[in-house]
Design an enzyme around this catalytic site. Structure first.
Site, short mmCIF file in Angstrom:
data_model
loop_
_atom_site.label_atom_id
_atom_site.label_comp_id
_atom_site.label_asym_id
_atom_site.label_seq_id
_atom_site.Cartn_x
_atom_site.Cartn_y
_atom_site.Cartn_z
N PRO A 77 15.26 67.31 55.02
CA PRO A 77 13.88 67.53 54.57
C PRO A 77 13.41 68.97 54.69
O PRO A 77 13.57 69.61 55.73
CB PRO A 77 13.06 66.60 55.48
CG PRO A 77 14.01 65.49 55.80
CD PRO A 77 15.36 66.16 55.93
N CYS A 78 12.80 69.45 53.60
CA CYS A 78 12.38 70.85 53.54
C CYS A 78 10.93 71.06 53.94
O CYS A 78 10.50 72.19 54.13
CB CYS A 78 12.59 71.39 52.13
SG CYS A 78 11.53 70.62 50.88
N GLN A 79 10.16 69.98 54.10
CA GLN A 79 8.72 70.13 54.39
C GLN A 79 8.43 71.00 55.62
O GLN A 79 7.46 71.76 55.60
CB GLN A 79 8.06 68.76 54.55
CG GLN A 79 8.00 67.95 53.28
CD GLN A 79 9.21 67.04 53.11
OE1 GLN A 79 10.27 67.30 53.68
NE2 GLN A 79 9.07 66.00 52.32
N PHE A 101 9.74 73.67 56.45
CA PHE A 101 10.03 75.08 56.17
C PHE A 101 9.38 75.60 54.90
O PHE A 101 9.33 76.79 54.67
CB PHE A 101 11.55 75.29 56.03
CG PHE A 101 12.37 74.46 56.97
CD1 PHE A 101 12.30 74.67 58.33
CD2 PHE A 101 13.17 73.44 56.50
CE1 PHE A 101 13.04 73.89 59.21
CE2 PHE A 101 13.92 72.67 57.36
CZ PHE A 101 13.85 72.89 58.72
#
Length: 196
Positions: free
Chosen positions: A108-110, A112
């Site tokens: 998951p990129c949330q 960053f």
């Protein structure tokens, strides 16, 4: 090929076209699970990265693993899908992943992303430690991970250090979507680890 945070199977499709076969996928979203089931019917699917483990974990610490799984069940963190069930008393064989040549994952990129609050490790969606745990327990020869450029200043050093600590040589590169003729830039950070 084993796929973590599989989404609708982008890594799986790419690796299949390169001659690999996806043997398992881990994806929590029901819609994505349905897409994966349609396109990769032979792959074993699991819904929650926190509920899977490798053979090393299964043999080395079965009691601790079983206790963790039971704790997760009590907290309601293990979600079920048609191909991912856990019955009370099944013990530690549930979620035991076969070792593939390569594990991929766009964790998951949330935590960053510049579109979010960039809370990094303080974000409850920070699941890199779970991905690293699976890699360490499953021990593939190769690891390929992908994330947003925001990871460079927030967690990339941690990701690379973690992989190197468990025996992987690492490298990174940034590739924009326009490098593949997309009409937009959309840069992504690619992380590659090799245990050879």
């Amino acid at each position: 090929h084993g796929s973590l945070f599989s989404g609708i199977g982008g890594f799986d499709l790419g690796f299949e076209r390169a001659g690999f076969r996806s043997i398992w996928q881990v994806e929590i979203e029901p819609y994505c699970q349905a897409v994966l089931a349609k396109h990769f019917p032979e792959a074993k699917r699991y819904s929650d990265i926190r509920s899977v483990h490798g053979v090393l974990a299964n043999s080395a610490k079965p009691r601790q693993l079983r206790e963790k799984q039971q704790e997760n069940n009590r907290e309601g963190t293990i979600r079920e899908s048609s191909n991912d069930t856990h019955q009370e008393g099944e013990g530690n064989s549930y979620g035991c992943l076969q070792t593939p040549t390569v594990i991929t994952g766009g964790f998951p990129c949330q935590p960053f992303s510049v579109a979010g609050k960039r809370r990094g490790q303080q974000d409850d969606r920070y699941l890199w430690p779970e991905m690293c745990r699976v890699i360490e327990e499953v021990r593939p020869a190769w690891v390929v991970a992908e994330n947003v450029p925001g990871i460079i200043k927030t967690a990339l050093d941690t990701v690379l250090s973690d992989l190197e600590a468990i025996g992987y040589s690492t490298g990174t590169l940034v590739v924009p979507a326009c490098a593949f003729d997309a009409p937009h830039r959309r840069e992504r950070v690619w992380i590659v680890g090799y245990a050879g």
